[in-house]
Motif scaffolding. Structure first.
Motif, PDB file in Angstrom:
ATOM      1  N   PRO A 836       0.832  -1.213   0.000  1.00 52.23           N
ATOM      2  CA  PRO A 836       0.000   0.000   0.000  1.00 52.23           C
ATOM      3  C   PRO A 836       0.861   1.255   0.000  1.00 52.23           C
ATOM      4  CG  PRO A 836       0.075  -0.939   2.187  1.00 52.23           C
ATOM      5  CD  PRO A 836       0.782  -1.917   1.292  1.00 52.23           C
ATOM      6  N   GLU A 837       0.314   2.300  -0.521  1.00 54.54           N
ATOM      7  CA  GLU A 837       1.017   3.571  -0.530  1.00 54.54           C
ATOM      8  C   GLU A 837       0.884   4.250   0.839  1.00 54.54           C
ATOM      9  OE1 GLU A 837      -0.386   5.976  -3.676  1.00 54.54           O
ATOM     10  OE2 GLU A 837       0.271   4.614  -5.281  1.00 54.54           O
ATOM     11  N   VAL A 838       1.995   4.779   1.314  1.00 54.97           N
ATOM     12  CA  VAL A 838       2.031   5.430   2.624  1.00 54.97           C
ATOM     13  C   VAL A 838       1.887   6.928   2.424  1.00 54.97           C
ATOM     14  CG1 VAL A 838       3.347   5.754   4.735  1.00 54.97           C
ATOM     15  CG2 VAL A 838       3.544   3.606   3.461  1.00 54.97           C
ATOM     16  N   ASP A 839       0.919   7.510   3.127  1.00 55.94           N
ATOM     17  CA  ASP A 839       0.718   8.947   2.978  1.00 55.94           C
ATOM     18  C   ASP A 839       1.748   9.723   3.793  1.00 55.94           C
ATOM     19  OD1 ASP A 839      -0.133   8.268   5.429  1.00 55.94           O
ATOM     20  OD2 ASP A 839      -2.144   9.110   5.269  1.00 55.94           O
ATOM     21  N   ILE A 840       1.771  11.021   3.581  1.00 59.96           N
ATOM     22  CA  ILE A 840       2.777  11.879   4.221  1.00 59.96           C
ATOM     23  C   ILE A 840       2.579  11.916   5.736  1.00 59.96           C
ATOM     24  CG2 ILE A 840       3.640  14.250   4.354  1.00 59.96           C
ATOM     25  CD1 ILE A 840       2.856  14.608   1.450  1.00 59.96           C
ATOM     26  N   GLN A 841       1.344  11.913   6.194  1.00 59.20           N
ATOM     27  CA  GLN A 841       1.082  11.977   7.626  1.00 59.20           C
ATOM     28  C   GLN A 841       1.603  10.728   8.336  1.00 59.20           C
ATOM     29  OE1 GLN A 841      -3.031  12.444   8.574  1.00 59.20           O
ATOM     30  NE2 GLN A 841      -2.677  12.857  10.747  1.00 59.20           N
ATOM     31  N   SER A 842       1.415   9.561   7.718  1.00 62.31           N
ATOM     32  CA  SER A 842       1.919   8.326   8.325  1.00 62.31           C
ATOM     33  C   SER A 842       3.443   8.317   8.361  1.00 62.31           C
ATOM     34  CB  SER A 842       1.402   7.116   7.539  1.00 62.31           C
ATOM     35  OG  SER A 842      -0.007   7.068   7.558  1.00 62.31           O
ATOM     36  N   ARG A 843       4.063   8.843   7.326  1.00 65.59           N
ATOM     37  CA  ARG A 843       5.530   8.912   7.327  1.00 65.59           C
ATOM     38  C   ARG A 843       6.033   9.818   8.452  1.00 65.59           C
ATOM     39  NH1 ARG A 843       7.829   9.120   1.112  1.00 65.59           N
ATOM     40  NH2 ARG A 843       6.797   7.218   0.363  1.00 65.59           N
ATOM     41  N   GLU A 844       5.351  10.929   8.667  1.00 66.68           N
ATOM     42  CA  GLU A 844       5.761  11.823   9.746  1.00 66.68           C
ATOM     43  C   GLU A 844       5.624  11.158  11.105  1.00 66.68           C
ATOM     44  OE1 GLU A 844       3.396  15.278   9.334  1.00 66.68           O
ATOM     45  OE2 GLU A 844       4.504  16.083   7.603  1.00 66.68           O
ATOM     46  N   VAL A 845       4.563  10.364  11.306  1.00 65.05           N
ATOM     47  CA  VAL A 845       4.393   9.642  12.570  1.00 65.05           C
ATOM     48  C   VAL A 845       5.523   8.634  12.763  1.00 65.05           C
ATOM     49  CG1 VAL A 845       2.906   8.039  13.827  1.00 65.05           C
ATOM     50  CG2 VAL A 845       1.898   9.973  12.610  1.00 65.05           C
ATOM     51  N   PHE A 846       5.890   7.907  11.691  1.00 66.16           N
ATOM     52  CA  PHE A 846       6.951   6.907  11.798  1.00 66.16           C
ATOM     53  C   PHE A 846       8.308   7.576  12.063  1.00 66.16           C
ATOM     54  CE2 PHE A 846      10.226   4.208   9.796  1.00 66.16           C
ATOM     55  CZ  PHE A 846      10.064   3.081  10.580  1.00 66.16           C
ATOM     56  N   GLU A 847       8.588   8.694  11.365  1.00 68.73           N
ATOM     57  CA  GLU A 847       9.844   9.392  11.602  1.00 68.73           C
ATOM     58  C   GLU A 847       9.919   9.923  13.037  1.00 68.73           C
ATOM     59  OE1 GLU A 847      10.088  12.413   8.693  1.00 68.73           O
ATOM     60  OE2 GLU A 847      10.490  11.045   6.996  1.00 68.73           O
ATOM     61  N   CYS A 848       8.811  10.377  13.569  1.00 71.99           N
ATOM     62  CA  CYS A 848       8.782  10.838  14.960  1.00 71.99           C
ATOM     63  C   CYS A 848       9.065   9.692  15.919  1.00 71.99           C
ATOM     64  CB  CYS A 848       7.431  11.478  15.262  1.00 71.99           C
ATOM     65  SG  CYS A 848       7.244  12.076  16.960  1.00 71.99           S
ATOM     66  N   HIS A 849       8.525   8.500  15.620  1.00 66.81           N
ATOM     67  CA  HIS A 849       8.777   7.323  16.460  1.00 66.81           C
ATOM     68  C   HIS A 849      10.259   6.933  16.435  1.00 66.81           C
ATOM     69  CE1 HIS A 849       8.242   3.397  18.291  1.00 66.81           C
ATOM     70  NE2 HIS A 849       8.840   2.855  17.247  1.00 66.81           N
ATOM     71  N   VAL A 850      10.879   6.956  15.256  1.00 70.22           N
ATOM     72  CA  VAL A 850      12.297   6.605  15.135  1.00 70.22           C
ATOM     73  C   VAL A 850      13.158   7.609  15.879  1.00 70.22           C
ATOM     74  CG1 VAL A 850      14.190   6.310  13.518  1.00 70.22           C
ATOM     75  CG2 VAL A 850      11.939   5.372  12.965  1.00 70.22           C
ATOM     76  N   GLN A 851      12.856   8.891  15.742  1.00 72.07           N
ATOM     77  CA  GLN A 851      13.635   9.904  16.435  1.00 72.07           C
ATOM     78  C   GLN A 851      13.485   9.796  17.947  1.00 72.07           C
ATOM     79  OE1 GLN A 851      12.481  13.668  14.840  1.00 72.07           O
ATOM     80  NE2 GLN A 851      13.451  13.336  12.839  1.00 72.07           N
ATOM     81  N   THR A 852      12.305   9.418  18.401  1.00 69.30           N
ATOM     82  CA  THR A 852      12.121   9.212  19.840  1.00 69.30           C
ATOM     83  C   THR A 852      12.969   8.057  20.342  1.00 69.30           C
ATOM     84  OG1 THR A 852       9.861  10.032  19.635  1.00 69.30           O
ATOM     85  CG2 THR A 852      10.401   8.814  21.639  1.00 69.30           C
ATOM     86  N   GLY A 853      13.077   6.976  19.567  1.00 69.18           N
ATOM     87  CA  GLY A 853      13.936   5.860  19.950  1.00 69.18           C
ATOM     88  C   GLY A 853      15.396   6.252  20.021  1.00 69.18           C
ATOM     89  N   ARG A 854      15.816   7.222  19.224  1.00 70.38           N
ATOM     90  CA  ARG A 854      17.200   7.702  19.264  1.00 70.38           C
ATOM     91  C   ARG A 854      17.435   8.754  20.346  1.00 70.38           C
ATOM     92  NH1 ARG A 854      18.259   8.556  12.752  1.00 70.38           N
ATOM     93  NH2 ARG A 854      18.277   6.337  12.168  1.00 70.38           N
ATOM     94  N   GLY A 855      16.398   9.105  21.058  1.00 72.47           N
ATOM     95  CA  GLY A 855      16.550  10.091  22.119  1.00 72.47           C
ATOM     96  C   GLY A 855      16.216  11.502  21.706  1.00 72.47           C
ATOM     97  N   TRP A 856      15.756  11.711  20.454  1.00 69.38           N
ATOM     98  CA  TRP A 856      15.397  13.055  19.987  1.00 69.38           C
ATOM     99  C   TRP A 856      13.889  13.246  20.182  1.00 69.38           C
ATOM    100  CZ3 TRP A 856      18.125  12.032  14.694  1.00 69.38           C
ATOM    101  CH2 TRP A 856      19.496  11.853  14.921  1.00 69.38           C
ATOM    102  N   VAL A 857      13.500  13.794  21.285  1.00 71.15           N
ATOM    103  CA  VAL A 857      12.084  13.996  21.587  1.00 71.15           C
ATOM    104  C   VAL A 857      11.672  15.383  21.089  1.00 71.15           C
ATOM    105  CG1 VAL A 857      10.332  14.031  23.384  1.00 71.15           C
ATOM    106  CG2 VAL A 857      12.329  12.537  23.600  1.00 71.15           C
ATOM    107  N   ARG A 858      10.666  15.418  20.234  1.00 70.59           N
ATOM    108  CA  ARG A 858      10.225  16.704  19.692  1.00 70.59           C
ATOM    109  C   ARG A 858       9.348  17.415  20.721  1.00 70.59           C
ATOM    110  NH1 ARG A 858       4.989  16.905  17.860  1.00 70.59           N
ATOM    111  NH2 ARG A 858       3.834  14.929  17.813  1.00 70.59           N
ATOM    112  N   THR A 859       9.320  18.701  20.620  1.00 66.99           N
ATOM    113  CA  THR A 859       8.482  19.496  21.519  1.00 66.99           C
ATOM    114  C   THR A 859       7.014  19.345  21.140  1.00 66.99           C
ATOM    115  OG1 THR A 859       8.740  21.406  20.076  1.00 66.99           O
ATOM    116  CG2 THR A 859      10.306  21.189  21.891  1.00 66.99           C
TER     117      THR A 859
END
Length: 877
Positions: A836-859
């Motif tokens: 299936p094609e992944v929309d932009i919003q889902s990609r942003e959620v996944f990138e936020c999850h990966v960054q959180t695992g690396r210790g980069w917590v967004r405000t």
């Protein structure tokens, strides 16, 4: 690791897993007695010439280097040839030694033979390295998790940095290589191992200053086990590591009390580590650990085994009115653990004939004498409790009393956690959490102090007491990591059953190493729920322990003394088997006069009180800073790349063979398979509800074999080994295997079934309880109508692929059918489904999850804050 054999030298070639970097160690074989090693300390890539050299000769595939040893002839090299993965801590693998090889270095042309050399080799090999010896390539097992993670926060000068592998990415294995970007460099820290818990430190002492530190691999002895606790699908790794001291080490009756340097017999440091395995990084993940210690009573005492009695009388060998040996012992503990040091003494108080009471009468005055010189806030706390006497009483519950002691101990010492408290702990505070001890830091909590438990042998009673303290600490650790809402766990839950099994394996292993048999009294014994067959097993373990102590302990003690190089053979002194006792080997002050007399009042090391209650070994002082080596490493170097360490993209691996699948799993091993029960591992279950008890309470061996014969899908019959062993007829594991096979099989009703088959069928759970519905009942009309409609829809879809769509539209309208798609994919076949094609919003959620695992917590944005406030308002206000 590979060993190339030449007539004049050995070449030991070490490489990384991806085979992209190599180090070469040259060992001279022309010296008959000396060890000559050449190491250029340079890491090289595998060029074409090196590849030809490695492939031109037959070499031995090895795991790592353990050390070098010499007896009366030349040197031997001890190599680890086989390993098995036992645990994983933040991406760092811990291995158990499975097999070793001892190779004589000098060639036959220069070898000088000695008639007693073969006997020394046999004694040395009596220490079976394949029995509970562990190592790790990237994690320091000699230190606790708190020490290792505190080390990462220690400030280090740039001048201490050692340049190591700052080359580009092309020299390292990187499957996500991106061209045109600069190579990032990170700093890694390496600390000196704690020599007390390293068993091959003497074997590496000869080459420590000659070879590169990458060649030095330190091994520990004790126990290592890891299990997976699934909390509604969220994985939590429970790890238990026991480090046995290499000083004053030995067997049960031959090593008692302490030596002149304050090292005690059977000293073991046990650490339980809780890890939220959803993030496996050591720096970004959530970890918690708690440390306990067991050890013999730190006095000069022993037991005479020449009388051949099951319980030889205890005797005090030397008067120590100023508690000199106890002062040396607790000085070591203050340096490593800080304060408070809490002593739980479980020896007997009331006896008709003085036996264990002798130790209590000497131990308590020694603690009182030491405490009068310490500051009151850092004094040694002493708890004496006659556990054996309470066990015999029908009115007293032993584990309830231990639970109270454990609660007070954990509140005093605290535990380590590498993350700050959750905000929910502030919203819903728990009264027990507010009274928790330890040291609170901006990054979490630190354990200050330790519990030291002892009985006479430090085996059965000690293991049960440590389990209860570990159970209490486990509740606080899970609460600190946000897994449970209250820091309290009950017995008969999947979580505690998994934890109890881990501690019993830990106790059995330590008991076999020191006492020669497994545990005699277990947690179930003190809970008074042990089956009646356990009494016969206890008797057998007691006899096994007595036999081992009487006939084989002396040989094991000689092997330990030779392996640890406490005794070093020489032609100028008597052989090991000629010594009447090894007392002088472990008490160095009996052979030489001490140069400096230790103070009886200022009995602690200088600087220890300055950092209390924090441990001196973890303090940011100049002495500890000198032990740290800083290395600059390529960010994508395999030595620090968790991805390549875990998933090994450079080799073909099987998912079923991975360690995460093979380890003990609470959902697979303990959670009931019945539909409708709460899957939470913190739910109290009946004794017959867990998976192990249900599958383990099946019929006897003959009934299981008959059930297999009368099954339509029966597995192959058991081998002769499984049937012939009469000593294992009542073992729980065998009953589990048979019960599992019986439950999988489908019985066929015979014309004249036997009573055993009828009884077995009656014990099977009903169909509705297993599948959630009655398969024998007639389906209702609504379900039959749905089934017929699905048949019509399937026929229509087949017609669509053959006839014209215009004709089909008219046909569908005439049938008055409304077809709704059951899937968003064009086809339901796994071979035809397109991604299936992944929309932009889902990609942003996944990138936020990966960054959180690396210790980069967004405000948090304004919308998220308003949503969270609305949730709190509706939920709690």
């Amino acid at each position: 690791l590979k060993l190339l054999n030449y007539s004049k030298e050995y070449f030991l070639v070490g490489s990384n897993n991806a085979q992209t970097k190599h180090r070469v160690l040259k060992i001279d074989r022309t010296e008959p007695r000396d060890l000559v090693i050449i190491d250029d300390k340079v890491s090289c890539s595998q060029s074409s010439q090196t590849r030809v050299t490695l492939n031109a000769f037959n070499f031995s595939a090895l795991s790592c280097l353990s050390g070098f040893v010499r007896f009366l002839e030349g040197y031997y090299i001890v190599l680890i040839t086989k390993r098995r993965r036992m645990a994983d801590i933040g991406g760092h693998s811990i291995y158990k030694i499975e097999d070793t090889n001892m190779i004589y270095i000098p060639n036959d042309s220069v070898r000088v033979t000695h008639p007693d050399e073969a006997r020394y080799v046999r004694i040395f090999q009596n220490v079976d390295l394949s029995s509970n010896f562990y190592f790790s390539y990237s994690y320091d097992l000699s230190h606790s998790l708190q020490c290792n993670m505190t080390l990462l926060q220690m400030p280090c000068d740039a001048g201490e940095s050692e340049e190591l592998n700052t080359s580009g990415r092309q020299d390292s294995f990187d499957i996500f290589e991106e061209e045109g970007l600069p190579t990032p460099v990170v700093h890694g820290l390496i600390n000196e191992p704690y020599a007390k818990y390293v068993w091959n430190v003497r074997l590496l002492e000869k080459v420590k200053d000659i070879v590169h530190p990458d060649w030095l691999l330190y091994i520990i002895h004790g126990f290592c086990g890891q299990s997976k606790l699934l909390i509604y699908g969220r994985p939590v790794h429970v790890t238990l590591i026991a480090r046995r001291s290499s000083r004053f080490a030995g067997t049960r009756f031959l090593k008692r009390g302490a030596n002149c340097e304050g090292d005690v017999a059977n000293e073991v440091e046990t650490e339980q580590i809780i890890h939220d395995a959803s993030v496996m990084s050591l720096t970004a993940g959530s970890f918690s650990s708690c440390v306990q210690v067991r050890g013999s009573v730190p006095l000069y005492w022993s037991q005479d085994i020449s009388t051949m009695m099951p319980k030889p009388p205890i005797r005090l060998d030397q008067a120590d009115p100023y508690a000199h040996v106890a002062a040396l012992h607790f000085d070591q503990m203050l340096q490593r653990f800080g304060s408070p040091i809490i002593i739980l003494n479980l020896v007997k108080k009331r006896e008709k004939r003085k036996h264990e009471k002798i130790l209590s009468e000497e131990f308590y005055p020694a603690i009182t004498n030491l405490n009068q010189f310490l500051p009151p806030e850092h004094g040694i706390e002493y708890i004496a409790w006659d556990m054996a006497r309470y066990t015999k009483s029908k009115l007293c519950n032993v584990l309830d009393r231990l639970s109270m002691i454990a609660e007070n101990v954990v509140k005093r010492t605290g535990f380590f956690v590498n993350r700050p408290d959750f905000y929910c702990h502030t919203l819903r505070p728990d009264e027990r959490w507010g009274d928790l001890g330890g040291k609170v830091t901006p990054n979490g909590r630190l354990q200050t102090g330790v519990l030291r438990t002892n009985c006479v042998d430090c085996l059965d009673r000690t293991n049960t007491a440590q389990f209860m303290v570990g159970k209490c600490a486990l509740a606080y650790q899970l609460y600190a990591l946000g897994m449970i809402d209250k820091p309290k766990l009950q017995f008969d839950t999947d979580c505690i059953r998994l934890f109890e099994e881990l501690y019993e394996d830990h106790g059995d292993t330590l008991s076999l190493q020191y006492g020669g048999s497994q545990l005699v009294h277990r947690v179930k014994t003190y809970r008074k729920i042990a089956p009646w067959t356990q009494h016969s097993k206890d008797i057998m373990q007691t006899l096994s322990r007595y036999y081992s102590n009487a006939f084989s302990d002396a040989d094991r003690q000689d092997a330990i003394n030779l392996f640890l190089q406490v005794f070093q053979p020489s032609e100028s002194k008597p052989h090991l088997w000629e010594l009447p006792t090894d007392f002088y080997l472990h008490h160095s002050d009996t052979m030489v006069l001490p140069h400096q007399q230790h103070s009886y009042t200022h009995w602690w090391t200088d600087g220890v009180l300055t950092f209390l209650p924090s441990p001196y070994d973890e303090a940011h002082c100049e002495k500890n800073r000198r032990k740290v080596t800083v290395k600059r490493v390529n960010r994508f170097d395999e030595s620090i790349d968790i991805y390549t360490e875990i998933f090994k993209p450079y080799e073909l691996t099987s998912f079923d063979d991975t360690f995460s699948i093979a380890m003990t799993n609470s959902a697979r091993e303990f959670m009931p398979k019945t539909v409708g029960l709460d899957p939470s591992p913190f739910t109290v279950r009946k004794p017959d509800e867990s998976a192990k008890s249900v599958l383990g309470s099946k019929s006897s061996k003959e009934e299981a074999v008959l059930q297999r014969k009368t099954a339509a899908s029966a597995p192959p019959p058991p081998s002769e080994e499984q049937i012939s062993s009469s000593s294992e007829d009542d073992s729980e594991e065998e009953r589990e295997d048979e019960g599992t096979a019986s439950q999988r099989s489908t019985p066929i009703r015979l014309s004249e079934p036997s009573d055993s088959v009828r009884a077995h069928e009656q014990r099977l759970p009903p169909v509705r309880e297993t599948y959630g519905l009655n398969l024998l009942a007639i389906p209702p009309d609504e379900d039959i109508l749905i089934y017929h409609r699905s048949e019509i829809q399937e026929k229509l879809f087949n017609i669509i692929t053959i006839y014209n769509s215009c004709f089909l539209c008219e046909y569908v309208l005439n049938c008055n059918l409304f077809l709704a798609p059951v899937s968003l994919f064009p086809s339901d076949s796994i071979y035809e489904v397109s991604a299936p094609e992944v929309d932009i919003q889902s990609r942003e959620v996944f990138e936020c999850h990966v960054q959180t695992g690396r210790g980069w917590v967004r405000t948090l944005c304004q919308e998220d804050v308003l949503m969270y406030r609305e949730y709190i308002k509706n939920r709690y206000m």
